[in-house]
Design an enzyme around this catalytic site. Structure first.
Site, PDB file in Angstrom:
ATOM      1  N   GLY A   1      74.466  54.779  43.311  1.00  0.00           N
ATOM      2  CA  GLY A   1      74.356  53.543  42.281  1.00  0.00           C
ATOM      3  C   GLY A   1      73.619  53.798  40.902  1.00  0.00           C
TER       4      GLY A   1
ATOM      5  CB  ALA B   1      77.753  55.316  50.846  1.00  0.00           C
ATOM      6  CG  HIS B   2      71.466  55.210  50.147  1.00  0.00           C
ATOM      7  ND1 HIS B   2      70.287  55.176  50.245  1.00  0.00           N
ATOM      8  CD2 HIS B   2      72.048  55.397  48.892  1.00  0.00           C
ATOM      9  CE1 HIS B   2      69.985  54.697  48.919  1.00  0.00           C
ATOM     10  NE2 HIS B   2      70.911  54.860  48.132  1.00  0.00           N
TER      11      HIS B   2
ATOM     12  CB  THR C   1      83.203  70.247  43.504  1.00  0.00           C
ATOM     13  OG1 THR C   1      83.551  71.436  42.495  1.00  0.00           O
ATOM     14  CG2 THR C   1      84.197  70.325  44.765  1.00  0.00           C
TER      15      THR C   1
ATOM     16  CB  CYS D   1      50.569  50.791  44.839  1.00  0.00           C
ATOM     17  SG  CYS D   1      50.076  49.144  44.078  1.00  0.00           S
TER      18      CYS D   1
HETATM   19  C1  PLP Z   1      69.673  47.427  42.936  1.00  0.00           C
HETATM   20  C2  PLP Z   1      69.820  48.964  42.880  1.00  0.00           C
HETATM   21  N1  PLP Z   1      70.707  49.429  42.360  1.00  0.00           N
HETATM   22  C3  PLP Z   1      70.628  50.742  42.141  1.00  0.00           C
HETATM   23  C4  PLP Z   1      70.054  51.773  42.938  1.00  0.00           C
HETATM   24  C5  PLP Z   1      70.152  53.222  43.037  1.00  0.00           C
HETATM   25  O1  PLP Z   1      71.279  53.449  43.993  1.00  0.00           O
HETATM   26  P1  PLP Z   1      71.284  54.964  44.332  1.00  0.00           P
HETATM   27  O2  PLP Z   1      70.013  55.195  45.278  1.00  0.00           O
HETATM   28  O3  PLP Z   1      72.294  55.117  45.104  1.00  0.00           O
HETATM   29  O4  PLP Z   1      71.288  55.947  43.156  1.00  0.00           O
HETATM   30  C6  PLP Z   1      69.265  51.112  43.902  1.00  0.00           C
HETATM   31  C7  PLP Z   1      68.423  51.736  44.978  1.00  0.00           C
HETATM   32  O5  PLP Z   1      67.422  51.343  45.407  1.00  0.00           O
HETATM   33  C8  PLP Z   1      69.081  49.813  43.988  1.00  0.00           C
HETATM   34  O6  PLP Z   1      68.335  49.117  44.956  1.00  0.00           O
END
Ligand code: PLP
Length: 387
Positions: free
Chosen positions: A73, A201-202, A238, A323
Site C-alpha cells: 500500500g 494483500a496483508h 522483477t 507512543c
Molecule cells: C490506510 C493504510 N494505508 C496504507 C498502508 C500501508 O500499507 P503497506 O503496509 O502495504 O505498505 C497502511 C498500513 O498500515 C494503512 O493502514
C-alpha cells in the site's frame, strides 16, 4: 507469539490456503514472469501473473491492464500521488483529509517542499470527512484529491461514492487509499468514479510485500523509480509472482460470511465494553464503520498501560497513540476528530479477523475489565467515588 491476536489492522496471519497457492511459485516454478526471456518457465510465470492481475481487477470492477503490482500500500500510494503529480509539470493544488495514513500524508507533505499546495480537510467527531469543507476546498487549480476508503485507526468508512461524484463533476481525479477497505467493504472503481486506488494483500490474510495500484486507463502517470520496463513501464523490478498469486487468492477467499463473523466480533466487543465498563467512549462509528476495527477510549488511564497488561496475558492489541513508534505523541487521527490529548492517549484499537473466535473475545473482555478497573484504582485522575 500472543495467544490471542487482535491487532489485525496492523497485519494478519497468512491464510494457510493462500500459502499453499503460493508454494509452487516459490519452490518449483520460480522463473521470472518478465516475458522477454521467452522460455517455457517464464511464459508460464507470465500467464500466472496475468491471471492474478485479472482476478484483482475483477474484484474492484477494473480491467487487468489497469492494475500495476507494487510492494504494498505504501508504494501504491506513493506511485499514485508522486507519479501523477510528476506527470503534470505545473504548479498544483491537492486536497486530502487530515486522517489519511502516513504514506499519503507524508508523501504529500514532502511534495509541499517542491511547490505542491496542500489542503487537509478536517473530519467530524466520528471521523467522517466534512463534505461541505471538502467541496469548499476544491479550486480551479486542484489537480488531485486523495481520500481514504477506511480509516486505519477508527475504521470509519468515508462516503467515497459521494466524494467521487463531486470530483467527477469538477473533472478532478480522485485517488483512494483502499488498503483497509479492499475485501471488507464495497469497492467499485467505476461506481465510485475513482482514478487511482491503492491496495495491499496483508490486511486480509495475504502475504506482506505485495500490493497494487489501480490506474484508470485515461490517467497519466510517470514512474517514480527507474530500471527495467515491467508493469507497463511504471514499476521496474522483477515481479513478485508468489505475492501476486497470494494476493489474487486472498480476495477469492474473502466471503460474505467471513465479514459477518468479523462484524459480529466487533459488535460483541463494543456491546460488552460499552455496557460493562464505565467512562468509555467509542471513537468512530459501529454502524458506519468497517467490520474489523473498533477504537475505544478508556478515560483516566493510558492506552499503553492497558496494552502492556493485556500483552502479559497473551493478548495483542494496539493503542491509538503512536507512543511505541514515535516520541510520546497522541494519535493525529483522534486529535483531528477533536479528542482532547488525554482521551487520545487513553485509546485502544481492537481489530479482528476471520480467524478470531467469540471465545477469544470473551476472554479478552474479562481480562480488559479487570485491567481497566485495576489501573483506574492506581490513577490519580479517576473520580474517587465510583472508582
Ligand atoms: C490506510 C493504510 N494505508 C496504507 C498502508 C500501508 O500499507 P503497506 O503496509 O502495504 O505498505 C497502511 C498500513 O498500515 C494503512 O493502514
Amino acid at each position: 507469539m500472543n495467544e490471542i491476536y487482535l491487532d489485525n489492522a496492523t497485519t494478519t496471519q497468512l491464510d494457510p490456503w493462500v500459502a499453499e497457492e503460493m508454494r509452487p511459485w516459490l519452490l518449483e516454478k520460480y522463473a521470472a514472469p518478465t516475458g522477454h526471456f521467452g522460455h517455457q518457465a517464464s511464459l508460464e510465470a507470465k500467464e500466472k501473473l496475468e491471471q492474478a492481475r485479472a482476478a484483482i481487477a475483477e474484484s474492484i470492477n477494473a480491467q487487468p491492464e489497469e492494475i500495476i503490482f507494487t510492494s504494498g500500500g505504501t508504494e501504491a500510494n506513493n506511485l499514485a500521488i508522486q507519479g501523477y503529480l510528476k506527470s503534470l509539470k505545473k504548479p498544483v493544488h491537492v486536497v486530502t483529509t487530515a486522517i489519511e495514513h502516513e504514506s499519503v500524508l507524508n508523501t504529500l507533505r514532502a511534495l509541499q517542499k517542491d511547490g505542491v499546495e496542500l489542503t487537509e480537510v478536517g473530519v467530524d467527531q466520528d471521523g467522517f470527512i466534512k463534505l461541505e469543507k471538502f467541496n469548499a476546498a476544491l479550486r480551479p487549480e486542484t489537480v488531485l484529491c486523495s481520500v481514504q476508503l477506511v480509516n486505519q485507526e477508527v475504521g470509519t468508512i468515508q462516503p467515497l461514492a459521494q466524494i467521487g461524484r463531486i470530483c467527477a463533476k469538477k473533472g478532478i481525479p480522485l485517488h483512494t487509499d483502499a488498503v483497509h477497505g479492499w475485501g471488507m467493504v464495497g469497492l467499485d472503481v467505476k461506481k465510485m468514479n475513482l482514478a487511482l486506488t491503492s491496495l495491499t494483500a496483508h490486511k486480509i490474510h495475504g502475504p506482506k510485500g505485495i500490493g497494487a495500484l489501480y490506474k484508470r486507463k485515461d490517467v497519466k502517470l510517470s514512474p517514480i523509480m527507474y530500471g527495467g520496463y515491467n508493469e507497463f513501464e511504471l514499476r521496474p523490478g522483477t515481479e513478485n509472482l508468489p505475492g501476486a498469486t497470494g494476493m489474487a487468492k486472498v480476495i477469492e477467499m474473502m466471503k460474505p460470511e467471513h465479514i459477518e463473523h468479523i462484524d459480529k466480533l466487533r459488535r460483541m466487543m463494543w456491546d460488552a465494553i460499552g455496557s460493562q465498563i464505565p467512562w468509555v467512549h467509542l471513537n468512530g462509528s459501529v454502524d458506519r464503520g468497517a467490520p474489523h476495527i473498533l477504537n475505544v477510549t478508556f478515560d483516566y488511564i493510558e492506552g499503553e498501560s492497558i496494552l502492556l497488561r493485556l500483552d502479559m496475558q497473551g493478548i495483542a492489541v494496539a493503542t491509538g497513540s503512536a507512543c511505541f513508534s514515535k516520541a510520546l505523541e497522541a494519535s493525529y487521527v483522534l486529535l483531528a476528530m477533536g479528542r482532547p490529548h488525554e482521551q487520545a492517549h487513553g485509546s485502544m484499537r481492537f481489530s479482528f479477523s476471520r480467524f478470531n473466535t467469540t471465545e477469544e473475545i470473551a476472554k479478552t473482555l474479562n481480562a480488559l475489565k479487570e485491567i481497566v478497573s485495576d489501573l483506574r484504582k492506581l490513577s490519580p485522575l479517576t473520580p474517587r467515588k465510583e472508582a
